[in-house]
Design a protein around this motif. Structure first.
Motif, mmCIF file in Angstrom:
data_model
loop_
_atom_site.group_PDB
_atom_site.id
_atom_site.type_symbol
_atom_site.label_atom_id
_atom_site.label_comp_id
_atom_site.label_asym_id
_atom_site.label_seq_id
_atom_site.Cartn_x
_atom_site.Cartn_y
_atom_site.Cartn_z
ATOM 1 N N GLN A 111 0.954 -1.247 -0.097
ATOM 2 C CA GLN A 111 0.068 0.058 0.022
ATOM 3 C C GLN A 111 0.820 1.188 -0.057
ATOM 4 O O GLN A 111 0.499 2.229 -0.570
ATOM 5 C CB GLN A 111 -0.900 -0.109 1.243
ATOM 6 C CG GLN A 111 -1.878 1.303 1.163
ATOM 7 C CD GLN A 111 -2.944 1.239 -0.130
ATOM 8 O OE1 GLN A 111 -3.338 0.032 -0.187
ATOM 9 N NE2 GLN A 111 -3.241 2.178 -0.625
ATOM 10 N N THR B 6 3.950 1.401 -1.326
ATOM 11 C CA THR B 6 4.321 1.666 -2.546
ATOM 12 C C THR B 6 3.331 2.081 -3.790
ATOM 13 O O THR B 6 3.752 2.865 -4.670
ATOM 14 C CB THR B 6 4.714 0.101 -3.140
ATOM 15 O OG1 THR B 6 5.606 -0.429 -2.266
ATOM 16 C CG2 THR B 6 5.269 0.057 -4.553
ATOM 17 N N TYR B 7 1.945 1.692 -3.483
ATOM 18 C CA TYR B 7 1.084 2.163 -4.270
ATOM 19 C C TYR B 7 0.675 3.575 -4.130
ATOM 20 O O TYR B 7 0.531 4.503 -5.034
ATOM 21 C CB TYR B 7 -0.429 1.425 -4.069
ATOM 22 C CG TYR B 7 -1.528 1.792 -4.863
ATOM 23 C CD1 TYR B 7 -1.835 1.678 -6.131
ATOM 24 C CD2 TYR B 7 -2.314 2.603 -4.026
ATOM 25 C CE1 TYR B 7 -2.786 2.419 -6.751
ATOM 26 C CE2 TYR B 7 -3.603 3.044 -4.664
ATOM 27 C CZ TYR B 7 -3.794 3.114 -6.060
ATOM 28 O OH TYR B 7 -4.733 3.658 -6.661
ATOM 29 N N SER B 8 0.776 4.012 -2.748
ATOM 30 C CA SER B 8 0.395 5.366 -2.586
ATOM 31 C C SER B 8 1.632 6.306 -3.169
ATOM 32 O O SER B 8 1.401 7.404 -3.693
ATOM 33 C CB SER B 8 0.386 5.480 -0.969
ATOM 34 O OG SER B 8 -0.779 5.012 -0.590
ATOM 35 N N VAL C 3 3.617 5.761 -5.745
ATOM 36 C CA VAL C 3 3.658 5.638 -7.032
ATOM 37 C C VAL C 3 2.505 6.647 -7.622
ATOM 38 O O VAL C 3 2.667 7.545 -8.634
ATOM 39 C CB VAL C 3 3.559 4.311 -7.699
ATOM 40 C CG1 VAL C 3 3.384 4.209 -9.276
ATOM 41 C CG2 VAL C 3 4.973 3.531 -7.414
ATOM 42 N N SER C 4 1.358 6.512 -7.050
ATOM 43 C CA SER C 4 0.401 7.296 -7.616
ATOM 44 C C SER C 4 0.477 8.834 -7.063
ATOM 45 O O SER C 4 0.079 9.446 -7.773
ATOM 46 C CB SER C 4 -1.243 6.996 -6.875
ATOM 47 O OG SER C 4 -1.126 7.085 -5.415
ATOM 48 N N HIS C 5 1.284 8.948 -6.169
ATOM 49 C CA HIS C 5 1.584 10.454 -5.781
ATOM 50 C C HIS C 5 2.468 11.014 -6.827
ATOM 51 O O HIS C 5 2.429 12.106 -7.211
ATOM 52 C CB HIS C 5 1.830 10.633 -4.302
ATOM 53 C CG HIS C 5 2.282 12.120 -3.832
ATOM 54 N ND1 HIS C 5 1.427 12.899 -3.853
ATOM 55 C CD2 HIS C 5 3.700 12.368 -3.723
ATOM 56 C CE1 HIS C 5 2.126 13.915 -3.276
ATOM 57 N NE2 HIS C 5 3.333 13.827 -3.491
ATOM 58 N N HIS C 6 3.593 10.361 -6.972
ATOM 59 C CA HIS C 6 4.667 10.916 -7.722
ATOM 60 C C HIS C 6 4.592 11.069 -9.224
ATOM 61 O O HIS C 6 4.903 11.602 -10.028
ATOM 62 C CB HIS C 6 6.124 10.141 -7.357
ATOM 63 C CG HIS C 6 6.324 10.812 -6.006
ATOM 64 N ND1 HIS C 6 6.919 12.115 -5.501
ATOM 65 C CD2 HIS C 6 6.481 10.003 -4.848
ATOM 66 C CE1 HIS C 6 7.258 11.983 -4.486
ATOM 67 N NE2 HIS C 6 7.057 10.879 -3.823
ATOM 68 N N TYR D 170 1.206 9.849 -10.732
ATOM 69 C CA TYR D 170 0.038 10.151 -11.354
ATOM 70 C C TYR D 170 -0.372 11.579 -10.983
ATOM 71 O O TYR D 170 -1.591 12.065 -11.341
ATOM 72 C CB TYR D 170 -0.924 9.181 -11.194
ATOM 73 C CG TYR D 170 -0.563 7.852 -11.707
ATOM 74 C CD1 TYR D 170 -0.420 7.725 -13.291
ATOM 75 C CD2 TYR D 170 -0.449 7.005 -11.306
ATOM 76 C CE1 TYR D 170 -0.042 6.719 -13.735
ATOM 77 C CE2 TYR D 170 0.137 5.698 -11.688
ATOM 78 C CZ TYR D 170 -0.018 5.624 -13.063
ATOM 79 O OH TYR D 170 0.433 4.390 -13.777
ATOM 80 N N LYS E 123 -1.825 12.093 -8.103
ATOM 81 C CA LYS E 123 -3.064 11.775 -7.312
ATOM 82 C C LYS E 123 -2.465 11.605 -5.843
ATOM 83 O O LYS E 123 -2.480 10.491 -5.094
ATOM 84 C CB LYS E 123 -3.818 10.843 -7.663
ATOM 85 C CG LYS E 123 -4.380 11.083 -9.119
ATOM 86 C CD LYS E 123 -4.977 9.884 -9.690
ATOM 87 C CE LYS E 123 -5.635 9.823 -11.074
ATOM 88 N NZ LYS E 123 -6.081 8.742 -11.692
ATOM 89 N N TYR F 33 -2.903 10.933 -2.094
ATOM 90 C CA TYR F 33 -4.084 10.395 -0.914
ATOM 91 C C TYR F 33 -3.788 10.380 0.549
ATOM 92 O O TYR F 33 -3.251 9.229 0.989
ATOM 93 C CB TYR F 33 -4.438 9.104 -1.366
ATOM 94 C CG TYR F 33 -5.134 8.829 -2.578
ATOM 95 C CD1 TYR F 33 -6.631 9.585 -2.880
ATOM 96 C CD2 TYR F 33 -4.543 8.078 -3.636
ATOM 97 C CE1 TYR F 33 -7.260 9.332 -4.134
ATOM 98 C CE2 TYR F 33 -5.276 8.003 -4.986
ATOM 99 C CZ TYR F 33 -6.398 8.498 -4.967
ATOM 100 O OH TYR F 33 -6.819 8.414 -6.245
#
Length: 63
Positions: free
Chosen positions: A23, A25-27, A29-32, A34, A36, A38
């Motif tokens: 989780q 890693t997902y956060s 990656v999505s932050h840097h 895309y 987005k 959270y």
């Protein structure tokens, strides 16, 4: 009986650590990548990570 409970606790801690790292890693990656962020998920993830590490350390030093 005690060794079964201890091994189950270790398995649960390892699973929690694995899921938390996924989780995080997902956060990140999505932050840097895309753009987005959270922040509410990131705070929950950090709390879970700290709780899991505290549980592992408590068992280690409790012996």
């Amino acid at each position: 009986m005690k060794t079964i409970i201890t091994s189950i606790k270790k398995i649960i801690c390892n699973v929690l650590l694995f899921l938390t790292s996924l989780q995080i890693t997902y956060s990140l990656v999505s932050h840097h990548l895309y753009g987005k962020p959270y922040p509410q998920f990131f705070i929950i993830i950090i709390c879970l990570l700290v709780a899991t590490f505290a549980s592992v350390k408590r068992e280690k030093y409790g012996k």
